[in-house]
Every structure is written in C-alpha cells, then in structure tokens.
Scaffold this motif. Structure first.
Motif, PDB file in Angstrom:
ATOM      1  N   THR A  51       0.934  -1.044   0.298  1.00 17.06           N
ATOM      2  CA  THR A  51       0.081  -0.429  -0.380  1.00 17.06           C
ATOM      3  C   THR A  51       1.218   1.148  -0.195  1.00 17.06           C
ATOM      4  O   THR A  51       0.854   2.395  -0.626  1.00 17.06           O
ATOM      5  N   ASN A  64      -4.723   0.946  -8.792  1.00 14.57           N
ATOM      6  CA  ASN A  64      -4.711   2.145  -7.518  1.00 14.57           C
ATOM      7  C   ASN A  64      -6.614   2.533  -7.804  1.00 14.57           C
ATOM      8  O   ASN A  64      -7.027   3.542  -7.718  1.00 14.57           O
ATOM      9  N   LYS A  66      -9.378   2.337  -7.088  1.00 11.15           N
ATOM     10  CA  LYS A  66      -9.998   2.447  -5.986  1.00 11.15           C
ATOM     11  C   LYS A  66      -9.622   2.690  -4.809  1.00 11.15           C
ATOM     12  O   LYS A  66      -9.667   2.100  -3.871  1.00 11.15           O
ATOM     13  N   GLY A  67      -8.446   2.939  -5.311  1.00 12.77           N
ATOM     14  CA  GLY A  67      -7.591   3.752  -4.192  1.00 12.77           C
ATOM     15  C   GLY A  67      -6.007   3.574  -4.062  1.00 12.77           C
ATOM     16  O   GLY A  67      -6.171   2.287  -5.028  1.00 12.77           O
ATOM     17  N   SER A  70      -5.215  -0.950  -3.576  1.00  8.71           N
ATOM     18  CA  SER A  70      -6.553  -1.808  -3.855  1.00  8.71           C
ATOM     19  C   SER A  70      -5.848  -2.414  -4.594  1.00  8.71           C
ATOM     20  O   SER A  70      -6.878  -3.760  -4.784  1.00  8.71           O
ATOM     21  N   SER A  99      -6.344 -10.464  -0.697  1.00  8.16           N
ATOM     22  CA  SER A  99      -6.835  -9.072  -0.672  1.00  8.16           C
ATOM     23  C   SER A  99      -6.247  -7.881  -0.268  1.00  8.16           C
ATOM     24  O   SER A  99      -6.908  -8.373   1.107  1.00  8.16           O
ATOM     25  N   PRO A 101      -6.645  -5.139   0.779  1.00  7.96           N
ATOM     26  CA  PRO A 101      -7.763  -4.177   1.676  1.00  7.96           C
ATOM     27  C   PRO A 101      -8.358  -4.825   2.221  1.00  7.96           C
ATOM     28  O   PRO A 101      -9.035  -4.785   3.273  1.00  7.96           O
TER      29      PRO A 101
END
Length: 106
Positions: A51, A64, A66-67, A70, A99, A101
């Motif tokens: 991240t 990225n 979704k941020g 992600s 995952s 997130p």
C-alpha cells in the motif's frame, strides 16, 4: 606538454577486475534489498508495504482504481521461505491468496 602513456596489460587487468567486482557487489546489494523489500513476517506487513509502495504515483505497476493499494495482494512467498510476499497489481496465483484491502481491515 601532456604525455599519454599506454595502459600496460597489468593495469588494464587490475582496472577490469576492479570494475567487475564493483558490478558484482552492486548486483548482490540490489538482490538483497529486493528480497528484503518483498519478504515479510506477516501478510499484514506485506500489505502495508504494498500500500505504501502504491501511494507513489510514479509506480505505474499498481492497480489504484479504488484507492492506493486497492489491487495489492499478499500471501506466502512461492520460494518456500515461509515469508509473505506482495504484488501491486491484483496478481493471481496460489501464493497471492489475500486481498490487501481486506487483510488491513481486520
């Protein structure tokens, strides 16, 4: 007047050897740093690294959508080390089972 001396075979050999040793040392250092950057004691630590890596917009290998981070995934490294590895682009495969997130929500 500047005098130019021809390189003796011994000087050429030594300088060539020094250059090769320096290149080898640099390659070993890069391999060591890459191994430390991708191997972590837990999935959480691997996900945090991924991240943070993806927060830098110059890393175009990150998904990225979704941020930041992600698309990061983590799991046991495929090299059998028992450490956790990460990849930034939603990679698939048996080793990338988590995952990030979702791992970091816990």
């Amino acid at each position: 007047q500047v005098s130019v001396r021809a390189r003796s075979p011994e000087n050429y050999f030594v300088s060539s050897l020094v250059m090769r040793v320096a290149a080898l040392c640099a390659a070993v250092a890069v391999a060591f740093l890459d191994r430390r950057a991708r191997h972590h004691p837990t999935a959480e630590a691997a996900c945090e690294t991924c991240t943070n890596y993806c927060k830098d917009s110059s890393h175009t290998d990150c998904d990225n959508s979704k941020g930041a981070g992600s698309g990061c995934r983590a799991g046991q490294c495929p090299d059998g080390s028992g450490s956790y590895c990460w990849c930034p682009d939603g990679c698939q495969g048996a080793w990338a089972e988590s995952s990030c997130p979702e791992v970091l929500k816990k």
